[in-house]
Design a protein around this motif. Structure first.
Motif, PDB file in Angstrom:
ATOM      1  N   LYS A  11       0.776  -1.287  -0.045  1.00  0.00           N
ATOM      2  CA  LYS A  11       0.110   0.148  -0.108  1.00  0.00           C
ATOM      3  C   LYS A  11       0.926   1.294  -0.029  1.00  0.00           C
ATOM      4  N   HIS A  54     -16.207  -3.658   0.571  1.00  0.00           N
ATOM      5  CA  HIS A  54     -16.592  -2.533   1.844  1.00  0.00           C
ATOM      6  C   HIS A  54     -17.230  -1.420   1.630  1.00  0.00           C
ATOM      7  N   PHE A  59     -15.556   3.252   6.908  1.00  0.00           N
ATOM      8  CA  PHE A  59     -14.110   3.755   6.542  1.00  0.00           C
ATOM      9  C   PHE A  59     -14.081   3.601   4.956  1.00  0.00           C
ATOM     10  N   LEU A  63     -10.509   4.873   3.101  1.00  0.00           N
ATOM     11  CA  LEU A  63      -9.978   3.662   2.556  1.00  0.00           C
ATOM     12  C   LEU A  63      -9.537   3.869   0.988  1.00  0.00           C
ATOM     13  N   ARG A  87      -1.575 -14.146   4.538  1.00  0.00           N
ATOM     14  CA  ARG A  87      -2.173 -13.601   5.496  1.00  0.00           C
ATOM     15  C   ARG A  87      -1.667 -13.721   6.922  1.00  0.00           C
ATOM     16  N   THR A  93      -5.100  -7.019  10.935  1.00  0.00           N
ATOM     17  CA  THR A  93      -5.599  -5.598  10.156  1.00  0.00           C
ATOM     18  C   THR A  93      -4.912  -4.541  10.906  1.00  0.00           C
ATOM     19  N   ARG A 104       2.778  -6.234   9.093  1.00  0.00           N
ATOM     20  CA  ARG A 104       1.940  -5.099   9.589  1.00  0.00           C
ATOM     21  C   ARG A 104       2.529  -4.631  10.875  1.00  0.00           C
ATOM     22  N   ILE A 111      -4.369   1.072  11.567  1.00  0.00           N
ATOM     23  CA  ILE A 111      -5.488   0.346  10.982  1.00  0.00           C
ATOM     24  C   ILE A 111      -5.555   0.883   9.501  1.00  0.00           C
ATOM     25  N   ASP A 112      -5.822   2.255   9.045  1.00  0.00           N
ATOM     26  CA  ASP A 112      -6.088   2.353   7.961  1.00  0.00           C
ATOM     27  C   ASP A 112      -4.774   2.692   6.888  1.00  0.00           C
ATOM     28  N   ASN A 114      -1.960   0.290   6.527  1.00  0.00           N
ATOM     29  CA  ASN A 114      -1.551  -0.791   7.140  1.00  0.00           C
ATOM     30  C   ASN A 114      -0.534  -1.781   6.233  1.00  0.00           C
TER      31      ASN A 114
END
Ligand code: ADP
Ligand code: MG
Length: 139
Positions: A11, A54, A59, A63, A87, A93, A104, A111-112, A114
């Motif tokens: 990300k 989502h 959120f 996101l 995973r 998360t 992570r 959390i946003d 991550n």
């Protein structure tokens, strides 16, 4: 032995913080193989479609804003039990709840933001890989 494929996305926070190499190292040193990889700045439309599941969550807008805030690295990983292995390597998360030694826990701050996305099932992995890689030249 079940060889699976899964989708990972490094990300914008992890790209910005120069953790691409560290994260890829985690995959490769844990038996996963990089099958395909591209760097991309996602459009609003792409991110919204990718995270459509989502869209009712509170959120969602944050996101999408975050996922379109900079380049991401989109990776197809393969290996034994690749979906669950990825995973596990990612961790919870919420980085504060992620086990020590997970991506992570080590490379994310909130959390946003991550650090990584990872497919959560074999079925979603196939859908997500198809979304970015299968239809040649569309995106
Ligand atoms: P995961 O990425 O671990 O599969 P989810 O699929 O539940 O987690 O959520 C997708 C992404 O949405 C998360 O990685 C995170 O960036 C964001 N997210 C999830 N829950 C929250 C939350 N409570 N507040 C802010 N962002 C969230
Ligand atoms: Mg998820």
């Amino acid at each position: 032995m079940t060889i699976e494929k899964t989708l990972s996305i490094i990300k914008p926070d992890a790209v910005q913080n120069k953790h691409i190499g560290n994260i890829i190292k985690r995959f490769e040193s844990n038996g996963l193989t990089i099958e395909k990889m591209m760097m991309k700045h996602l459009s609003q439309e792409e991110a919204s479609e990718f995270y459509a599941i989502h869209k009712e969550r509170p959120f969602f807008n944050d996101l999408i804003e975050f996922m379109t805030s900079g380049n991401v690295v989109i990776i197809v990983l393969s290996g034994e039990n690749a979906v669950s292995k990825n995973r596990k390597l990612m961790g919870h998360t919420d980085p504060e709840q992620a086990e020590k030694g997970t991506i992570r826990s080590d490379f994310a701050k909130s959390i946003d933001a991550n650090a990584v996305h990872g497919s959560d099932s074999l079925e979603n992995a196939a859908i997500e890989i198809g979304f970015f890689f299968t239809s040649c030249c569309r995106r």
